[in-house]
Write a protein that holds these residues in place. Structure first.
Motif, PDB file in Angstrom:
ATOM      1  N   THR A 120      31.001  65.075  56.084  1.00 15.48           N
ATOM      2  CA  THR A 120      29.386  65.145  55.587  1.00 15.48           C
ATOM      3  C   THR A 120      29.343  63.813  54.406  1.00 15.48           C
ATOM      4  O   THR A 120      28.438  62.970  54.459  1.00 15.48           O
TER       5      THR A 120
ATOM      6  N   PHE B  62      21.730  59.161  65.333  1.00 17.76           N
ATOM      7  CA  PHE B  62      21.948  58.455  64.073  1.00 17.76           C
ATOM      8  C   PHE B  62      21.310  56.772  64.229  1.00 17.76           C
ATOM      9  O   PHE B  62      20.757  56.373  63.206  1.00 17.76           O
TER      10      PHE B  62
ATOM     11  N   THR C  51      34.932  68.853  57.248  1.00 12.98           N
ATOM     12  CA  THR C  51      33.506  68.987  56.946  1.00 12.98           C
ATOM     13  C   THR C  51      33.123  68.353  55.666  1.00 12.98           C
ATOM     14  O   THR C  51      32.171  67.433  55.385  1.00 12.98           O
TER      15      THR C  51
ATOM     16  N   MET D  94      33.534  76.694  49.499  1.00 16.50           N
ATOM     17  CA  MET D  94      33.783  77.357  50.951  1.00 16.50           C
ATOM     18  C   MET D  94      35.152  76.798  51.196  1.00 16.50           C
ATOM     19  O   MET D  94      36.083  77.730  51.810  1.00 16.50           O
ATOM     20  N   TYR D  95      35.524  75.558  50.775  1.00 17.54           N
ATOM     21  CA  TYR D  95      37.102  75.295  51.444  1.00 17.54           C
ATOM     22  C   TYR D  95      37.825  76.165  50.539  1.00 17.54           C
ATOM     23  O   TYR D  95      38.991  76.573  51.103  1.00 17.54           O
TER      24      TYR D  95
ATOM     25  N   VAL E 122      11.179  67.660  46.102  1.00 13.12           N
ATOM     26  CA  VAL E 122      11.357  66.417  45.449  1.00 13.12           C
ATOM     27  C   VAL E 122      10.083  65.793  44.872  1.00 13.12           C
ATOM     28  O   VAL E 122       9.724  65.280  43.874  1.00 13.12           O
TER      29      VAL E 122
ATOM     30  N   THR F 213      23.433  74.071  54.960  1.00 13.16           N
ATOM     31  CA  THR F 213      24.951  74.053  55.434  1.00 13.16           C
ATOM     32  C   THR F 213      25.334  74.946  56.201  1.00 13.16           C
ATOM     33  O   THR F 213      25.861  74.927  57.217  1.00 13.16           O
TER      34      THR F 213
ATOM     35  N   TRP G 160      25.020  68.797  45.608  1.00 18.09           N
ATOM     36  CA  TRP G 160      25.130  70.349  45.393  1.00 18.09           C
ATOM     37  C   TRP G 160      25.395  70.722  46.769  1.00 18.09           C
ATOM     38  O   TRP G 160      26.380  71.741  46.868  1.00 18.09           O
ATOM     39  N   THR G 161      25.193  70.077  47.852  1.00 19.81           N
ATOM     40  CA  THR G 161      25.660  70.364  49.388  1.00 19.81           C
ATOM     41  C   THR G 161      27.073  70.372  49.394  1.00 19.81           C
ATOM     42  O   THR G 161      27.769  70.934  49.693  1.00 19.81           O
TER      43      THR G 161
ATOM     44  N   VAL H  93      15.432  73.100  45.617  1.00 24.03           N
ATOM     45  CA  VAL H  93      16.502  72.157  45.582  1.00 24.03           C
ATOM     46  C   VAL H  93      17.979  72.577  45.693  1.00 24.03           C
ATOM     47  O   VAL H  93      18.891  72.051  46.167  1.00 24.03           O
TER      48      VAL H  93
ATOM     49  N   VAL I 174      20.889  64.901  43.565  1.00 23.21           N
ATOM     50  CA  VAL I 174      21.277  66.315  43.021  1.00 23.21           C
ATOM     51  C   VAL I 174      21.299  67.123  44.512  1.00 23.21           C
ATOM     52  O   VAL I 174      22.395  68.088  44.435  1.00 23.21           O
ATOM     53  N   ILE I 175      20.517  67.138  45.431  1.00 24.82           N
ATOM     54  CA  ILE I 175      20.694  67.910  46.697  1.00 24.82           C
ATOM     55  C   ILE I 175      22.050  67.543  47.570  1.00 24.82           C
ATOM     56  O   ILE I 175      22.553  68.633  47.952  1.00 24.82           O
TER      57      ILE I 175
ATOM     58  N   TRP J 209      34.899  78.172  61.165  1.00 25.45           N
ATOM     59  CA  TRP J 209      34.416  78.637  59.830  1.00 25.45           C
ATOM     60  C   TRP J 209      34.390  80.246  59.889  1.00 25.45           C
ATOM     61  O   TRP J 209      34.629  81.160  58.838  1.00 25.45           O
TER      62      TRP J 209
ATOM     63  N   TYR K  96      37.256  79.085  49.401  1.00 29.42           N
ATOM     64  CA  TYR K  96      37.085  80.464  49.761  1.00 29.42           C
ATOM     65  C   TYR K  96      38.048  80.606  51.015  1.00 29.42           C
ATOM     66  O   TYR K  96      38.807  81.584  51.183  1.00 29.42           O
TER      67      TYR K  96
ATOM     68  N   PRO L 137      19.995  73.780  50.491  1.00 34.84           N
ATOM     69  CA  PRO L 137      21.334  73.078  50.789  1.00 34.84           C
ATOM     70  C   PRO L 137      21.958  74.128  51.234  1.00 34.84           C
ATOM     71  O   PRO L 137      22.917  73.873  52.119  1.00 34.84           O
TER      72      PRO L 137
ATOM     73  N   LEU M 189      28.852  73.050  47.564  1.00 30.77           N
ATOM     74  CA  LEU M 189      28.971  74.305  48.082  1.00 30.77           C
ATOM     75  C   LEU M 189      30.011  74.116  49.150  1.00 30.77           C
ATOM     76  O   LEU M 189      30.688  75.084  49.185  1.00 30.77           O
ATOM     77  N   ILE M 190      30.123  73.108  49.804  1.00 31.54           N
ATOM     78  CA  ILE M 190      31.129  72.936  50.961  1.00 31.54           C
ATOM     79  C   ILE M 190      32.567  73.097  50.265  1.00 31.54           C
ATOM     80  O   ILE M 190      33.582  73.818  50.780  1.00 31.54           O
TER      81      ILE M 190
ATOM     82  N   ALA N  14      37.178  73.202  57.174  1.00 31.62           N
ATOM     83  CA  ALA N  14      36.675  72.596  55.859  1.00 31.62           C
ATOM     84  C   ALA N  14      36.903  71.235  55.431  1.00 31.62           C
ATOM     85  O   ALA N  14      36.005  70.764  54.950  1.00 31.62           O
TER      86      ALA N  14
ATOM     87  N   GLY O 197      16.780  62.990  42.777  1.00 28.82           N
ATOM     88  CA  GLY O 197      16.505  64.184  43.343  1.00 28.82           C
ATOM     89  C   GLY O 197      17.320  64.433  44.753  1.00 28.82           C
ATOM     90  O   GLY O 197      18.059  65.548  44.938  1.00 28.82           O
ATOM     91  N   PHE O 198      17.498  63.341  45.659  1.00 25.18           N
ATOM     92  CA  PHE O 198      18.428  63.421  46.719  1.00 25.18           C
ATOM     93  C   PHE O 198      19.695  63.544  46.320  1.00 25.18           C
ATOM     94  O   PHE O 198      20.480  64.293  46.959  1.00 25.18           O
TER      95      PHE O 198
ATOM     96  N   SER P 141      28.698  60.622  56.474  1.00 26.74           N
ATOM     97  CA  SER P 141      27.548  60.361  56.931  1.00 26.74           C
ATOM     98  C   SER P 141      26.557  59.871  55.793  1.00 26.74           C
ATOM     99  O   SER P 141      25.701  58.808  56.153  1.00 26.74           O
TER     100      SER P 141
END
Lengths: 665, 207
Positions: free
Chosen positions: B147, A632, B143, B50-51, A207, A249, B42-43, A241, B38-39, A265, B53, A245, B46-47, B140, B35-36, B150
């Motif tokens: 996520t 946290f 998660t 996988m859900y 970033v 993950t 994107w995370t 970027v 997007v990160i 999983w 999947y 992730p 992806l999860i 799934a 930027g954060f 948090s």
């Protein structure tokens, strides 16, 4: 100013224009020196241990990053040498199977996560702000935080290894081997958390580099003038970027959770899926290879240009090749999984994609060959390493095209052929250009040149050693020797080639030792370099060696792709950034027109504090879920402190006119 | 102190008149926030992939003997989140106008309205009607919600911290830009939750 600036900067002529309405003003020596004196006070971080822990100077942080990552290269190299000693003859007993498992896992984890990616981003964190003519990096505290997060990962992995808690399921940590059933204990938890730390560090760096490239370019560096190394860092940062992730993950939300919280999983009995791990791991893992060697390719252009005394052939082609590689890199991950039940159509698609990606890399290589052949090359140590790159990397690329084919891949899958292939690619494509970069930019970072005759010994021995160590592995793999075995029987006939490979490894060790001696000696008593020892063109050479804490007295103005070759002396600059507080000039994303003056933070302890909070969070969570709660809370405290510091620091300077507005409201 | 290299410098212009505070895409912090986003986006994507999947490994969705999620708490929370966008937007607008009183007011309203969101999120987790360790479906779903939760918690804390700063400290104008960036991030948190809500809570009724 802005509209006037626009007119100036869109002028493509290589001779400096002037802002309408303002005559070019030759700055007197006293003015510049006085400005430098004031800037030095403003940008200086504290002294002593506290100053060391709180500094946010991107160059100091990046230097630590490079040194730490290089120590990791040495650690990973020692592990490699231990493996080579164990495999030097059949039925050797130097390392037992359990120790061997830990050593090869830690070797891979170190080299990929703690050496290769960090050192490449660290080189970017050092060089990118200098190359774009900025006073600092976009987010200095985030940069420091990223380094400390990485450092926690380094310490955690090696402490674990020494207390016999080193991970032992390979750097790819395939489930179910790495899952709770087959890997009880904490070894694999260590792996999962080390990966998390380095991913966080890589994301912070990415970033930072993206925003630095987009917003802190000196006036005049429009997109078509961005230096090629900066382009490669930009593309790689975007790849980070989207790639990191995935592994964060996989390692944290999936593997660590399966192990600590009994999520399902990867448990097929409850509808989980072991192949899911391979998909998500390689969705990161394949781009990772390009994340490592694209910066390597980025080093090559400026080095070749400097030592051939000509501009690189095909700037646009190289930029487009970089971007294309970045895109394609995400479309090949399944070629790591040809031995799993993948549909045939998928196999064909991923074979085709794996073959296609050779094209942009080929384009770059041909551009450099043309540059070399039409220039007047000087065979410095850096250039010898570049020649080593051509020989070694092209070989690795060719075996890459071979293993892209499913039929061939199934024969050599999990054999030493694959080990040979990726060591050729990574040592040839990343480490050799990296050593070239060390010889080239060491004088910038330290003010002293590395010794050339020791350097040439280093270069030739390294290139020779790598090829002697890894070429025999192709044949061993074709003869059926599997990877990740700690020993083999004499009757296999693999002994002699393994012995030869070990000799090559010894040569590599000697050559790297020569480099360490050279660096240690040259940093103290090497020949003083001066600002621009190679008579090169980039903006990083327009300031002293090592650069002052504020990088540039005045922001340079760039009128071509090769600033110092295009304009020479006097350096055209833009004045007006304040010297009494840390200001950087923010420019527009595409045309780099001056837009506003951004206030940068002073030294801060919060990055270190926040990294330690996260360490408590992630490492503690291996042992007790309560660590998550505590971590946290601490993280929130750290973020609050971070924000508090920004506002307090500004409050001290309430006299500013632009800070008064709020009182009048 | 190291001396500057080239004392031969020719000034072609001066930037002293440029502003020192900007908003939106002109500001550095906006880019960092983006930027954060997007990160993190994107995370979550992806999860979600996988859900779907692990969905392939089951005959029925949710799996046999697993009840469907309850909709009350999630739907209430979605509504609160959507409503919260308004004060957050008004705070951002006031910040752009350098209207300190408006910023204080709307940040306070934003904080108050966002306080129940993490609490409702707790009930939302149990509204899944499956434990995280029961099967891959539960894993799934937990998660995805966890996520997002948090990130949500951190952003609520950020909003409250900003509110406290604005009410109890004298702040420089630059912090106005932080208010707009905080709002920008909050829009993202709410926007990305809408598809996730449909994936986790609604899709088990239709898949």
């Amino acid at each position: 100013m802005t509209s006037a600036g626009r007119r100036l900067l869109h002028n493509d002529s290589p001779t400096p224009g002037t802002l309408p309405g303002s005559a070019p003003e030759l700055l007197s020596e006293e003015t510049v020196l006085e400005q430098a004196r004031l800037l030095d006070i403003t940008w200086r971080d504290g002294g002593g241990l506290w100053g060391w822990l709180t500094t946010v100077d991107h160059k100091l942080i990046a230097r630590r990053y490079v040194v730490t990552a290089f120590l990791m290269f040495i650690a990973g190299g020692i592990e490699a040498a231990m493996m080579r000693l164990q495999l030097a003859r059949p039925e050797n007993t130097f390392l037992g199977p359990d120790r061997y498992n830990q050593i090869f896992t830690v070797h891979g984890t170190t080299m990929m996560f703690l050496f290769a990616v960090p050192i490449m981003t660290a080189m970017g964190l050092y060089l990118v702000p200098l190359m774009v003519g900025a006073r600092s990096i976009a987010f200095p505290r985030l940069n420091a935080f990223g380094y400390y997060a990485y450092l926690v990962g380094v310490v955690f992995l090696y402490v674990s290894l020494f207390i016999n808690m080193g991970p032992d399921a390979g750097w790819t940590a395939y489930v179910p081997l790495s899952g709770p059933q087959y890997s009880p204990g904490h070894r694999l938890d260590v792996w999962a958390q080390v990966v998390t730390f380095t991913e966080i560090a890589a994301l912070c760096a990415a970033v930072n580099i993206i925003v630095t490239v987009f917003k802190l370019r000196a006036p005049g560096i429009s997109l078509n003038r961005i230096p090629l190394f900066v382009w490669s860092q930009l593309v790689v940062s975007f790849m980070i970027v989207f790639a990191m992730p995935a592994v964060a993950t996989a390692s944290t939300l999936q593997l660590a959770a399966d192990r600590a919280l009994s999520t399902q999983w990867f448990n097929p009995a409850e509808g989980g899926d072991a192949l899911l791990w391979q998909h998500i791991f390689w969705f990161f893992g394949h781009p990772e290879v390009y994340i490592i060697f694209l910066p390597g390719l980025g080093f090559i252009s400026p080095i070749i240009e400097t030592f051939c005394r000509r501009r690189v052939f095909g700037y646009l082609a190289i930029v487009l090749a970089n971007i294309t590689t970045g895109f394609f890199a995400f479309g090949l991950w399944v070629h790591h999984m040809f031995a799993t039940p993948i549909p045939e159509l998928g196999q064909s698609l991923f074979t085709a994609a794996s073959l296609v990606i050779a094209i942009p890399t080929g384009v770059q290589i041909f551009c450099w060959l043309v540059t070399l052949l039409s220039g007047r090359p000087r065979l410095t140590t850096a250039m010898i390493f570049i020649l080593g790159f051509f020989i070694t990397f092209v070989n690795g690329g060719l075996t890459g095209v071979m293993v892209a084919s499913v039929a061939f891949d199934k024969q050599v899958h999990d054999t030493f052929f694959v080990v040979a292939h990726f060591h050729y690619v990574l040592l040839g494509g990343a480490v050799m250009p990296l050593f070239a970069a060390f010889y080239y930019w060491f004088p910038k970072a330290t003010g002293r040149l590395l010794d050339e005759s020791l350097g040439k010994w280093h270069a030739w021995l390294f290139i020779l050693g790598v090829n002697v160590a890894f070429f025999p592995m192709h044949i061993l793999g074709l003869n059926g020797m599997p990877r990740r075995v700690y020993t083999y029987l004499a009757s296999t006939g693999w002994g002699p080639l393994n012995a030869l490979s070990t000799i090559g490894a010894v040569v590599v060790v000697i050559s790297v030792a020569l480099f360490v001696v050279n660096a240690a000696m040259s940093a103290r008593v090497g020949r003083p370099a001066g600002a621009n020892p190679w008579d090169s063109y980039g903006l990083e050479w327009a300031t002293t060696s090592p650069p002052p804490n504020y990088n540039f007295v005045n922001t340079p103005i760039v009128l071509g792709r090769h600033p110092l070759w295009d304009t020479g002396s006097p350096l055209p600059v833009i004045t007006g950034l304040r010297a009494d507080r840390r200001e950087v000039l923010v420019t527009t994303a595409f045309d780099a027109e001056p837009d506003y003056r951004h206030r940068q933070p002073n030294a801060s302890i919060w990055p270190l504090f926040l990294a330690l909070c996260m360490a408590e969070f992630w490492i503690g969570s291996i042992f007790t879920p309560w660590a998550v709660v505590g971590g946290f809370g601490l993280t929130l405290l750290g973020m609050l402190g971070w924000g508090w510091q920004s506002s307090r620091q500004i409050e001290v300077e309430r006299v500013d006119t632009d800070l008064q507005i709020i009182d009048t409201v | 102190m190291t001396t500057p290299l080239s004392t031969a410098q020719q000034s072609l212009g001066d930037v002293a008149e440029l502003p020192s505070v900007t908003f939106g895409h002109r500001s550095l912090m906006w880019w960092g926030t983006l930027g954060f986003m997007v990160i993190e986006g994107w995370t979550l994507a992806l999860i979600t992939a996988m859900y779907f999947y692990v969905r392939q490994n089951f005959e029925t969705w949710p799996p046999l003997r697993t009840p469907r999620p309850s909709l009350t708490a999630p739907t209430v929370n979605l509504a609160v989140m959507i409503v919260s966008v308004l004060p957050v937007y008004l705070a951002s607008r006031a910040a752009r106008r350098l209207d300190l009183r408006g910023v204080r007011l709307w940040l306070l309203v934003s904080s108050l309205i966002s306080l129940p969101i993490p609490i409702l999120r707790w009930y939302e987790l149990w509204a899944l009607n499956v434990r995280w360790d029961s099967n891959a479906y539960g894993t799934a779903a937990w998660t995805i919600v966890g996520t997002h939760a948090s990130l949500l918690l951190l952003d609520v804390a950020d909003t409250i911290g900003l509110t406290l700063f604005f009410w109890f400290k004298r702040l420089p104008i630059k912090v106005m830009s932080d208010v707009t960036d905080n709002s920008f991030y909050w829009y993202f948190m709410v926007l990305i939750w809408i598809p996730l809500y449909f994936v986790v809570y609604v899709s088990p009724y239709v898949l």
